[in-house]
Design an enzyme around this catalytic site. Sequence first.
Site, PDB file in Angstrom:
ATOM      1  CB  SER A 133      38.103  28.088  42.403  1.00 42.87           C
ATOM      2  OG  SER A 133      39.325  27.508  42.035  1.00 42.87           O
ATOM      3  CE1 TYR A 147      44.473  33.956  42.843  1.00 42.61           C
ATOM      4  CE2 TYR A 147      44.766  33.006  40.659  1.00 42.61           C
ATOM      5  CZ  TYR A 147      43.956  33.609  41.601  1.00 42.61           C
ATOM      6  OH  TYR A 147      42.632  33.859  41.308  1.00 42.61           O
ATOM      7  CE  LYS A 151      41.673  31.807  44.033  1.00 40.84           C
ATOM      8  NZ  LYS A 151      40.533  32.130  44.914  1.00 40.84           N
TER       9      LYS A 151
END
Length: 269
Positions: A133, A147, A151
């Site tokens: 992660s 992004y 995650k």
Amino acid sequence: MKTILISGASKGFGRAWTEAFLAKGYKVAATARNIDALADLKAQYGDFILPLKLDVNNRAESFAVVEKVQQHFGSIDILINNAGYALNGAVEEASEQEARAQFETNFFGTLWLTQAVLPTMRKQQSGHIIQVSSILGITTLPVLGLYNASKFAVEGLTETLASEVKQFGINVTLVEPNGYFTDIWGNGFNSESIPAYDGLKKAIAEGHDPDSFGQINATVPAIIKLVEAETPPLRLFLGKVALPFAKQTYEQKLATWNEWADVSVAAHG
């Protein structure tokens, strides 16, 4: 020795960790879009490494890869979902195609390989799934919104997974690096710029501190310790910046939640 299946093995963390696993005597199934980048490791380590071409966005391909690994090595003890990239740009700037592609790789790619190995690990009544992660899966930075979101999704998926598969003897870990000197940040995945965000981007660039970025090779001892741990943690930060950043973020969240606690309780009915 145990068998490790790792995605995104041709560069960055994946390459460094693959080399370290092989040097320690592990059997490694190393996947990448371009396995030519693994030819030198194949020449050096022979049958201890199985390079496999894989586009993690392809669910069927992920399942086929797992089947090949089982046939070649006989088991899969550890899965490391490492493949991923970062889309640079403000939330408003991301196109539909860019947003979907970010999630296809970072979230769905992780999901497909995870689903593919679970039947094997359940049958074995053992295994360790490691999801790469990011610190940006628990806190955020501007102009990395898609992004960050991908995650955050990996975090929610993995925390749930851990509670579901513990009964089968399967361990699950989220590895959460802070920034590192990898090509994930300069990969050319940039949304079309909207001038209104130029000032923010300039301020971020000017405030960049190189010391906040770690060195990839320094993560190797941590990853070796993680894969060899009898009781691995659910979460592991990599780097010196991650924990202080997380603490600051959660202190701010708790302060806000407490400030609005009366309103929240009244809303219960």
